[in-house]
Every structure is written in C-alpha cells, then in structure tokens.
Enzyme design. Structure first.
Site, PDB file in Angstrom:
ATOM      1  N   ASN A   9       0.965  -1.193  -0.097  1.00  0.00           N
ATOM      2  CA  ASN A   9       0.024  -0.227  -0.004  1.00  0.00           C
ATOM      3  C   ASN A   9       0.793   1.355  -0.010  1.00  0.00           C
ATOM      4  OD1 ASN A   9      -1.564   2.078   0.293  1.00  0.00           O
ATOM      5  ND2 ASN A   9      -2.797   1.117   2.331  1.00  0.00           N
ATOM      6  N   ARG A  90      -2.460  -2.012  -3.572  1.00  0.00           N
ATOM      7  CA  ARG A  90      -3.762  -1.253  -3.153  1.00  0.00           C
ATOM      8  C   ARG A  90      -3.687   0.005  -4.011  1.00  0.00           C
ATOM      9  NH1 ARG A  90      -5.187   3.153   1.420  1.00  0.00           N
ATOM     10  NH2 ARG A  90      -7.345   3.373   0.756  1.00  0.00           N
ATOM     11  N   HIS A 179     -12.609   2.945   0.443  1.00  0.00           N
ATOM     12  CA  HIS A 179     -12.756   1.830   1.267  1.00  0.00           C
ATOM     13  C   HIS A 179     -13.292   0.563   1.014  1.00  0.00           C
ATOM     14  CE1 HIS A 179     -12.460   5.007   4.828  1.00  0.00           C
ATOM     15  NE2 HIS A 179     -11.268   4.857   4.382  1.00  0.00           N
ATOM     16  N   ARG A 239     -11.557  15.604   8.008  1.00  0.00           N
ATOM     17  CA  ARG A 239     -11.993  15.769   6.631  1.00  0.00           C
ATOM     18  C   ARG A 239     -13.723  16.257   7.198  1.00  0.00           C
ATOM     19  NH1 ARG A 239     -10.938  10.700   4.093  1.00  0.00           N
ATOM     20  NH2 ARG A 239      -8.749  11.041   2.972  1.00  0.00           N
ATOM     21  N   GLU A 382      -7.911  -5.293   5.132  1.00  0.00           N
ATOM     22  CA  GLU A 382      -7.727  -5.113   4.160  1.00  0.00           C
ATOM     23  C   GLU A 382      -6.703  -5.819   3.151  1.00  0.00           C
ATOM     24  OE1 GLU A 382      -8.898  -0.508   3.492  1.00  0.00           O
ATOM     25  OE2 GLU A 382      -8.453  -0.873   5.656  1.00  0.00           O
TER      26      GLU A 382
END
Ligand code: ADP
Length: 394
Positions: A9, A90, A179, A239, A382
């Site tokens: 990743n 990823r 996601h 965010r 993940e």
C-alpha cells in the site's frame, strides 16, 4: 511450502506492506516506511516476533522499497523461500474501468495514470509503488486491487450526482466511493456470521481516521457515503464530510481563499481536528471527559451524521438486517457505538451494554439475542482481502 502474497500500500509519503498466506491469513512479516522524501525517514519491519527499526532518510519510493527488500534479506523471511505467488497493490481510484482485481500490465498502468486527476493524492504514489515493485520483483504477477471496485456497480441512482450531464461526462464526475476493500471484506464476514443470503440488507460503518458507510444487499453495494473523492459523507479525523458545496464559493468570495487553501481546509484542517484540535477519537473523548464543550459538540456531530446515514440507508434498502462497526474507531470505541445506536430501536437496532463493552480482536455480535437487527463488531482486514483477490486471478 505455502503460497504467499506480498501486499503493498504505497501512499504519498509512506509504504505499508505485509507478506501473508492468503489461505489462512497468517502474516509472516509486515512493516512500513514513513516520511519518504523528508530529512529523516522511519522504517519498521516486523517478522517472527521481532521488530527492526531505522531512521535513515528515504529519498523516494524506489529507495524505500529497495530497503524493505534488503530487510527481508537480512532479517527475514527470505523472499526467495517465501513462496510468493503474487504482489497485490492497493490502488485508490479505478474509476468506471475496474470492478475487480486486475492483472497489471502497461495498459493498466496507463489507465491508473489517466485516472490520477480524480485522485491526485493517491493514484500517483500507488503507481510509483507499482512501478518500483515490478522492477524489483519481475518474476511474479502484480495485481491491482482498487478501493473503488466494490462500488463500481452501485445502482445508477446512487452513483450519479444531479450535476449537469455534459459536465459530469466530460470530467468523469461520478460517485466512485472508497474503502471498498474493507466494506467488501466486512460485509462478507457479516453474511457468514449471520448466515445471510442474497436478500440480506446490511450497513457497514468503517470508522477509521477516514470514515465511510455502505449499504449492501446480498453481496452487492447499493450505496456508499464517499463520493467522487473520500471527502463526502461522514465526519472524519480531518475531513468535513458532507457540507453545503456553496460554503466553498462563500470562502472564496468572502475570505479570499484560493482553491488549494480550501482543499487543505476541508480535507486536512476540519472534521474532528477542526472542531477540537485533535483528529483521534480517543483524544476527543478524553477532552470531552475533561469538560471540553468543543469535544462534546464534535462527538455529537460525529454520531448525528452516522445516525442520519443509518436511517437513510435503511430507507434505501427498505429495511435492515445487520449493522456492523469496523476500523480503529468502530472496533474499539464502545462509547461511540452505544451513542450511535441510542434511539434507533424503532429500526430494530439495539446494543447490549455488556456485549458492547467486551474488548476483543474477534468478530462479535453486540446486539441482544432476538434483536431484529444483528449489530456486530468486525475487525477489518484489507491486506488479507487484497491478498485473496490477487490470488483469485492466478
Ligand atoms: P486509518 O484510517 O488511519 O487506517 P484506523 O482504522 O487504524 O485508521 O483507525 C484509526 C483511528 O481509530 C484513530 O484515529 C482513532 O480515531 C480510532 N481509534 C483507535 N482506537 C480507538 C479507541 N480505543 N477508541 C476510540 N477510537 C479509537
């Protein structure tokens, strides 16, 4: 010898990696390189119960990955003996192009590059990692697993904005979500645990530093809170999540902020951090316990937004059978889970206090026996999903 997959990743200033056995999920080694391009880098390699750390500068992703491979060589496990059958990468943005794992070739590389304007902070570093890894490990297939793939088949009503059609088409302004790997894994685990079939209606809450929620019927995602970019939706660490887009024009006109300043404001200086100064839920709870009114408000806004989404997604699916919490906050924050569930009994959502208080790394049910909606905590994974998707192509 078992078959293993190296999962990579590659972010803007970091590379996270894990070598794992996709069959049983065993992790043989993992680590990360941080602060790439800064005057002092940081590298951590964990294998066989041992952790090796270094703080040398890491000028770029190529050097970072080269050092990681050196560590495999000196600390182990030896990659040449590890039975690597694939490298899984990823990739954040797969646009309209990819709805599943994809074997990487020059065309795929060009497409990921072409999609970069839609994910300028993510696709370029993802691609840097892919290019270097292919050079350094040329004999195994490299597979891209896209964060957006699980949402590629969102129903059209959920995947489109009511933006001028020509503009949307020309600039590819659609709801891609993010996601997806986590939502796919967790919804799959939930279906197994509750014995669900094609009509199982579930909501997955991924509450990490980034946060998102999805609605899934059977094995198909029908809604998700992140949109063209990860900015839309829930309140996150830094965010805003949803807000009136006209706030941007207002800030440009009245505060004289330019596009980049506003981009930084809404992505990096807002959310929990913007409301309290802290982006980590744990710290915000601590501040609230110490009497901070800002922190209490932040927790209220955070939970309120989640509850709004639960209600609307139940409406989208015409009901709800299972609700799951995952990622750092979802897996660990019992107080927030209870706060989210409070008052949602009318939907059949109830949380058992004792079950909710259990701390565990295992997936577990936290609703009382016989509740209409099964509420669960399901640790996400993940890396394992990326590894399994990578071998699914071989
Ligand atoms: P990322 O999005 O960075 O991959 P993670 O899934 O690791 O994030 O989640 C990190 C976040 O999880 C932290 O920022 C924090 O808000 C939250 N978190 C982790 N542990 C706890 C805890 N015990 N209580 C509340 N929140 C937690």
């Amino acid at each position: 010898m078992s078959s293993t997959v190296l999962v990579i990743n590659s972010g803007s200033s970091s590379i996270k990696y894990q070598l794992l056995d996709p069959a049983d999920g065993t992790s043989l080694a993992s680590g990360l390189v941080e602060r790439i391009g800064e005057s002092e880098g940081h590298l951590e390699h964990r294998a066989g119960g041992e952790t090796v750390e270094r703080n040398d500068p890491v000028p770029d992703h190529g050097e970072g990955l080269r050092t990681v491979l050196e560590l495999f060589d000196t600390v182990g496990p030896q990659l040449s003996d590890a039975g690597i059958v694939a490298v899984g990468h990823r990739v954040v943005m797969g646009g309209k192009q990819y709805d599943g794992p994809t074997l990487i070739d020059e065309d795929v590389i060009a497409t990921i590059d072409r999609l970069s304007p839609l994910a300028p902070l993510h696709n370029p570093p993802n691609l840097a990692g892919i290019k270097v890894a292919r050079e350094l490990l040329p004999d195994v297939p490299h597979v891209a697993v896209f964060d957006t793939a699980f949402f590629r088949r969102l129903p059209a009503a959920a995947g489109n904005y009511a933006l001028n059609k020509e503009v949307a088409e020309r600039y590819q302004v659609y709801r891609y979500g993010a996601h997806g790997t986590s939502h796919q894994y967790v919804s799959g685990q939930v279906a197994k645990l509750v014995g669900g079939g094609d009509d199982l209606r579930q909501i997955v809450l991924h509450l990490g530093n980034g946060a998102s929620v999805s609605a899934v019927v059977g094995d198909r995602a029908v809604e998700t809170s992140m949109g063209m970019t990860p900015l839309e939706g829930l309140v996150m660490g830094t965010r805003t999540g949803d807000m009136d887009p006209a706030i941007i024009f207002h800030l440009a006109r009245v505060a004289g902020m330019d596009v980049d300043e506003i981009d930084t404001l809404v992505n990096k200086r807002s959310g929990l951090k913007g409301l309290t100064g802290e982006n980590d839920l744990r710290m915000v709870h601590r501040m609230a316990d110490d009497g901070s009114a800002d922190a209490r408000l932040a927790l209220d806004v955070y939970a309120h937004r989640i509850r709004k989404y639960i209600g609307s997604y139940a409406a989208v699916m015409g009901g709800l059978d299972a609700l799951s919490f995952t990622a750092g906050g979802g897996e660990n924050d019992a107080v927030m889970r209870a706060k989210v569930a409070k008052g949602l009994q009318f939907l059949g959502i109830e949380v058992d206090e004792e079950r909710n208080a259990v701390r565990s790394k295992e997936a577990r049910v936290i609703s009382p026996d016989g509740a209409r909606v099964t509420v669960l905590v399901v640790p996400t994974n993940e890396e394992l999903t990326i590894a399994r998707q990578a071998v699914s192509l071989l």
